[in-house]
Motif scaffolding. Structure first.
Motif, short mmCIF file in Angstrom:
data_model
loop_
_atom_site.label_atom_id
_atom_site.label_comp_id
_atom_site.label_asym_id
_atom_site.label_seq_id
_atom_site.Cartn_x
_atom_site.Cartn_y
_atom_site.Cartn_z
N LEU A 152 40.27 -0.61 76.37
CA LEU A 152 39.23 0.40 76.26
C LEU A 152 39.79 1.74 75.80
N SER A 153 38.95 2.46 75.10
CA SER A 153 39.28 3.82 74.67
C SER A 153 39.30 4.77 75.87
N PRO A 154 40.12 5.82 75.80
CA PRO A 154 40.09 6.85 76.84
C PRO A 154 39.05 7.94 76.57
N LEU A 192 36.57 6.49 79.49
CA LEU A 192 35.91 5.19 79.57
C LEU A 192 36.83 4.15 80.22
N ASP A 193 38.10 4.18 79.87
CA ASP A 193 39.06 3.25 80.48
C ASP A 193 39.18 3.49 81.98
N GLU A 194 39.22 4.75 82.37
CA GLU A 194 39.33 5.11 83.79
C GLU A 194 38.10 4.65 84.57
N LEU A 195 36.93 4.86 84.01
CA LEU A 195 35.69 4.45 84.66
C LEU A 195 35.70 2.96 84.97
N VAL A 196 36.04 2.15 83.96
CA VAL A 196 36.04 0.71 84.14
C VAL A 196 37.15 0.28 85.10
N ARG A 197 38.28 0.93 85.04
CA ARG A 197 39.39 0.61 85.95
C ARG A 197 38.96 0.82 87.40
N ILE A 198 38.32 1.94 87.68
CA ILE A 198 37.84 2.22 89.04
C ILE A 198 36.79 1.20 89.47
N GLY A 199 35.87 0.92 88.56
CA GLY A 199 34.80 -0.02 88.89
C GLY A 199 35.32 -1.41 89.17
N LEU A 200 36.20 -1.93 88.31
CA LEU A 200 36.71 -3.28 88.53
C LEU A 200 37.50 -3.38 89.82
N ALA A 201 38.29 -2.35 90.12
CA ALA A 201 39.06 -2.36 91.37
C ALA A 201 38.14 -2.44 92.58
N VAL A 209 43.32 -3.17 82.87
CA VAL A 209 42.61 -2.33 81.91
C VAL A 209 43.64 -1.51 81.16
N VAL A 210 43.76 -1.77 79.87
CA VAL A 210 44.76 -1.14 79.03
C VAL A 210 44.09 -0.05 78.18
N THR A 211 44.69 1.12 78.17
CA THR A 211 44.18 2.21 77.35
C THR A 211 44.57 1.99 75.90
N ASP A 212 43.57 1.99 75.03
CA ASP A 212 43.80 1.69 73.61
C ASP A 212 42.92 2.61 72.78
N ASP A 213 43.55 3.56 72.10
CA ASP A 213 42.79 4.53 71.29
C ASP A 213 41.97 3.86 70.20
N ASP A 214 42.37 2.68 69.78
CA ASP A 214 41.68 1.99 68.69
C ASP A 214 40.64 0.99 69.18
N ALA A 215 40.48 0.86 70.49
CA ALA A 215 39.50 -0.09 71.02
C ALA A 215 38.09 0.33 70.60
N ARG A 216 37.25 -0.66 70.32
CA ARG A 216 35.91 -0.40 69.83
C ARG A 216 34.89 -0.43 70.96
N TYR A 217 33.82 0.33 70.78
CA TYR A 217 32.73 0.40 71.74
C TYR A 217 31.46 0.05 70.99
N PHE A 218 30.92 -1.15 71.24
CA PHE A 218 29.80 -1.67 70.45
C PHE A 218 30.10 -1.59 68.96
N GLY A 219 31.37 -1.80 68.60
CA GLY A 219 31.76 -1.83 67.20
C GLY A 219 32.19 -0.49 66.62
N ALA A 220 32.11 0.57 67.40
CA ALA A 220 32.45 1.91 66.89
C ALA A 220 33.76 2.40 67.53
N ARG A 221 34.56 3.08 66.74
CA ARG A 221 35.75 3.73 67.28
C ARG A 221 35.33 5.06 67.91
N LEU A 222 35.86 5.32 69.09
CA LEU A 222 35.48 6.52 69.83
C LEU A 222 36.53 7.60 69.69
N GLU A 223 36.06 8.83 69.61
CA GLU A 223 36.97 9.97 69.56
C GLU A 223 36.41 11.10 70.42
N GLY A 224 37.28 11.70 71.20
CA GLY A 224 36.95 12.91 71.93
C GLY A 224 35.67 12.84 72.73
#
Length: 247
Positions: A152-154, A192-201, A209-224
Motif C-alpha cells: 500500500l501507498s503511504p 493508507l498503509d498505516e491505517l490498514v496495518r492498524i486495522g488488520l492487527a 503490510v509493506v509500504t510501497d510508493d508505487d502501489a495502486r489504489y483502484f488502479g491509480a497511483r497516489l501522491e501526497g
C-alpha cells in the motif's frame, strides 16, 4: 417527506434509511433486492411516485473499467429521467473525496462521469464527497494483497465511520439542495498503509503490510494529499481506534 434511497439495502443505505426513519420521514430503501433496478429501469416509476428527494448511495457490482462506467452512466441517466418525470425536487449523490484527481483509475473515471451527468441535468442536487470508510479497511487489504503480502501507498487519508457518513447524508438530504459538492471526512489523518496495518492487527490478521510508493489504489497511483479533503470540509467525530472494537 418521502425519500427514496437508491442502494438502500447496502452498508450506507441501511444506516441512512434507519436515520431518516427515526427522524419521522417516509423512506423507501430501493435496490434490485426490493424490485428497483436503475440499470433496467424496473420499478423506478413506482418507487419514485410522490418522492421529494432521491439519495443515490448505490455502487457498481463490478469495478472492471467498462462495467463500472456502464453502471454509473446508465443507472444515473435512468434515475435522473425518472426523477424528472416524478417531480423529485432534490437529487443527493454519494461520491468520493479526490474523485476529480484520480482519473487514472477506471472506477474514478466512472464516478467523474456520474457527477457530470448530475451537474448537467438541470435537477437541484447535492453531491457529497466522503473519505474512505473504516468498514472497507479489510477490503482494501484484500485488493492489495499479492502472494500474502499487502502493498500500500503511504499517501495520507482521513477515513471515517459509516455511521458518520449516514449522519451527514441524512442532514444534507432534508436541507435545501446545494447545487454543489460538499466534502465530509473523519477527524484523523493516517497513511493508507498505516491505517490498514492498524486495522488488520486489531482483527488478528497477520498479513505483512509493506509500504510501497508505487502501489495502486483502484488502479491509480497516489501522491501526497490526493485523498485528503480540502479547506471547508465537514469533519465528523468518530476515531478509528475507538471504532475498531465495533468494526
Amino acid at each position: 417527506m418521502k425519500i427514496v434511497i437508491i442502494g438502500g439495502t447496502g452498508l450506507i443505505g441501511t444506516k441512512l434509511t434507519a436515520a431518516l426513519r427515526a427522524a419521522g420521514h417516509e423512506t423507501v430503501a430501493a435496490s434490485p433486492n426490493t424490485g428497483v433496478n436503475t440499470l433496467t429501469g424496473e420499478g423506478l416509476a413506482d418507487a419514485l411516485a410522490e418522492a421529494t428527494v432521491v439519495v443515490d448511495v448505490s455502487n457498481s457490482p463490478s469495478f472492471a473499467d467498462d462495467a463500472v462506467l456502464d453502471f454509473f452512466t446508465t443507472s444515473t441517466t435512468n434515475l435522473l429521467a425518472a426523477e424528472k418525470e416524478a417531480g423529485v425536487r432534490h437529487h443527493v449523490a454519494l461520491s468520493v473525496v479526490g474523485t476529480d484527481r484520480l482519473a487514472e483509475s477506471g472506477y474514478f473515471r466512472a464516478k467523474i462521469a456520474q457527477e457530470k451527468l448530475i451537474r448537467e441535468s438541470g435537477a437541484p442536487f447535492t453531491i457529497v464527497h466522503a473519505t474512505q470508510f473504516f468498514e472497507f479497511v479489510r477490503s482494501i487489504a484484500d485488493a492489495s494483497t499479492v502472494d500474502g503480502v499487502v502493498r500500500l501507498s503511504p499517501a495520507s487519508i482521513q477515513p471515517m465511520a459509516g455511521d458518520d457518513v449516514a449522519t451527514a447524508l441524512a442532514r444534507f438530504t432534508v436541507e435545501a439542495p446545494r447545487n454543489a459538492t460538499v466534502e465530509i471526512a473523519g477527524p484523523e489523518e493516517f497513511g493508507l498503509d498505516e491505517l490498514v496495518r492498524i486495522g488488520l492487527a486489531s482483527y488478528g490478521d497477520t498479513r505483512d503490510v509493506v509500504t510501497d510508493d508505487d502501489a495502486r489504489y483502484f488502479g491509480a497511483r497516489l501522491e501526497g494529499a490526493i485523498l485528503l479533503p480540502g479547506d471547508g470540509s465537514e469533519v465528523l467525530t468518530t476515531r478509528f481506534r475507538e471504532w475498531l472494537p465495533r468494526g
